[in-house]
Every structure is written in C-alpha cells, then in structure tokens.
Design an enzyme around this catalytic site. Structure first.
Site, short mmCIF file in Angstrom:
data_model
loop_
_atom_site.label_atom_id
_atom_site.label_comp_id
_atom_site.label_asym_id
_atom_site.label_seq_id
_atom_site.Cartn_x
_atom_site.Cartn_y
_atom_site.Cartn_z
CG HIS A 117 -2.22 -0.72 1.00
ND1 HIS A 117 -2.29 -2.09 0.88
CD2 HIS A 117 -3.50 -0.27 0.89
CE1 HIS A 117 -3.55 -2.45 0.71
NE2 HIS A 117 -4.30 -1.36 0.70
CE LYS A 149 -5.87 -11.08 11.56
NZ LYS A 149 -5.33 -12.32 12.15
#
Length: 256
Positions: A38, A103
């Site tokens: 990212h 998650k």
C-alpha cells in the site's frame, strides 16, 4: 441480512447495496496487498506513475500468502489485520477501490471514505488460511516482487466467502455486535456474590499486580455483590471455588 453470489466485476455496482451482516461469495479477480505494498502504491499515485492494477472497481485482499507446496496453487492465505492499511485506504477508495477484505475493525477515516465512494469492507475468517486457499484457482505476482510474500498478486478466486463488516451507510458489524452482546448480557447478568476473606486479592486476567486487597479485620462489612464477568479471582491460599472454568467465576451467586 442476505447472501450474495457475486462476480468481482459486479462489486462496483453492488458495493453500495451491501449491508453489514450480509454474506458474500466472490468469483473472479482479487488482488493481494498489505501495508508495504500500500505504501508503494500511494507513492506511485503521488508520483503519477502507473499503478500495478486498475483500482476502479477492484477488490483488495489484505493477505500475504505462504509459498505453495508441490501440487498446490497457493499456500495458506489468511487475512491480516486491516488496521495497518488505514493510513492508505482512503486514497485508494477515492481512486475507485470498491472492496477491501481483511480482519478487524476499520477506523473512522476509512469509514468516511467508504461513505464518500460507496465502497464496502468485508472480513474473512482469521486462522483459516489453508481453507481459504481452496477457493483460489490461480495466482500471479504482478508487482513489488522484492516484498516477497507481501508482493502484489492477482488471484483468480471461485466462491471465496466473506462477511460484510462495514458498509457505505455506516453499518458496522463490530459495533452492532458488541452493543447486542452487552444488551443480552445485561438481561442475563446476576453477578457473583463474594464474602471476602482477609487474604482475598483481586487481579486482572493479565496477571498484573493486585488492584486492591480486601481486609475485613480493618473494614468489617457484609458480603457485597460484584458484576465482574471479565476478571479473574485468586485467593492468596489458592484458587477460589466457583462454577465454570478454572479461575473464572461463573454467572451465579456464591458465598465464600
């Protein structure tokens, strides 16, 4: 709550319609990227460089697969904690990212970006990476090979299961689930009645130092009722008797 069998090409259209609690199976293309990838993607955006894949309508799975064993398409590919991507996710969402899978709960900045762009966040079951691998039919490293398992990969998935955790209208399965749990507990809670001895010590579950020591010789008082469902009790002479698992008081009234 509803169930949807979706092609990943439908995510751009369907993401604004999905609601927290919905279950989804995805078939199509999903990209893996973790925090290191990212950071590189955002740096490429800042520099005006070509991105590893088209973000418009894409789905990113926060995972770093383990190497495949002989005969396998991919190794274990469970989700990583999504919060590490929170500093970067709003940029990608504003660039067209439709779906994130990981998650754990997301921060308010990500939630706001989802609302702006009609995106969705789903969770996969942590600890079930080997099972998740069964739904992946092909894998290809497409960028940042130097990152190893954290390189950006193109996954071809079939019936990849996930649960919508946060949606574009503010629905949040984490906050809603906690609120429901607290409400249910309040209905059932009766407390644990303890008659404290002079050697009684109150400790948290993390085995930290005693928070207080009760001494009835100094402060005589009748038995008190405590509502402490998340604390562990230990007597200096040994474990206190109780109902339930060892070291944890059960939901009952008991005089000691």
């Amino acid at each position: 709550m509803a169930h949807y069998d979706l092609k990943t090409e439908q995510l751009k259209e369907m993401a604004p319609k999905l609601r927290a609690g919905d279950t989804v199976t995805l078939t199509g293309t999903v990209y893996t990227a973790r925090d290191a990838a990212h950071k590189k993607i955002v740096a490429a955006m800042d520099a005006g460089d070509k991105l590893p894949f088209d973000l418009d309508g894409a789905a990113i799975y926060y995972a770093g697969p383990t190497p495949a064993k002989p005969g396998q398409v991919i190794g274990s590919v469970g989700p990583t904690t999504s919060g590490r991507m929170d500093p970067f996710a709003p940029r990608l969402l504003d660039a067209g990212l439709a779906c994130m899978i990981g998650k754990g709960v997301r921060g308010q900045g990500v939630q706001d970006a989802m609302a702006r762009n009609g995106a969705v966040y789903m969770v996969a079951i942590g600890g079930a990476g080997a099972a998740k691998a069964a739904s992946i039919k092909n894998v290809e490293v497409i960028a940042y090979d130097e990152l190893g398992c954290e390189s950006v990969k193109r996954l071809t998935v079939e019936n990849f299961s996930a649960i919508v955790s946060q949606d574009s209208v503010g629905g949040n399965l984490y906050t809603e689930g906690v609120a429901k749990y607290k409400k249910d507990c309040a209905k059932r809670r009766t407390g644990v009645r303890l008659r404290l001895s002079k050697n009684f010590v109150f400790r948290t579950a993390s085995r930290s130092k005693p928070r207080f020591r009760a001494n009835l010789e100094e402060k005589p008082r009748p038995a008190d009722t405590f509502f402490l469902p998340l604390y562990k009790f230990r007597d200096t002479q040994g474990e206190l008797p109780h109902s339930g698992k060892r070291g944890w008081p059960g939901p009952c009234s008991r005089n000691l």
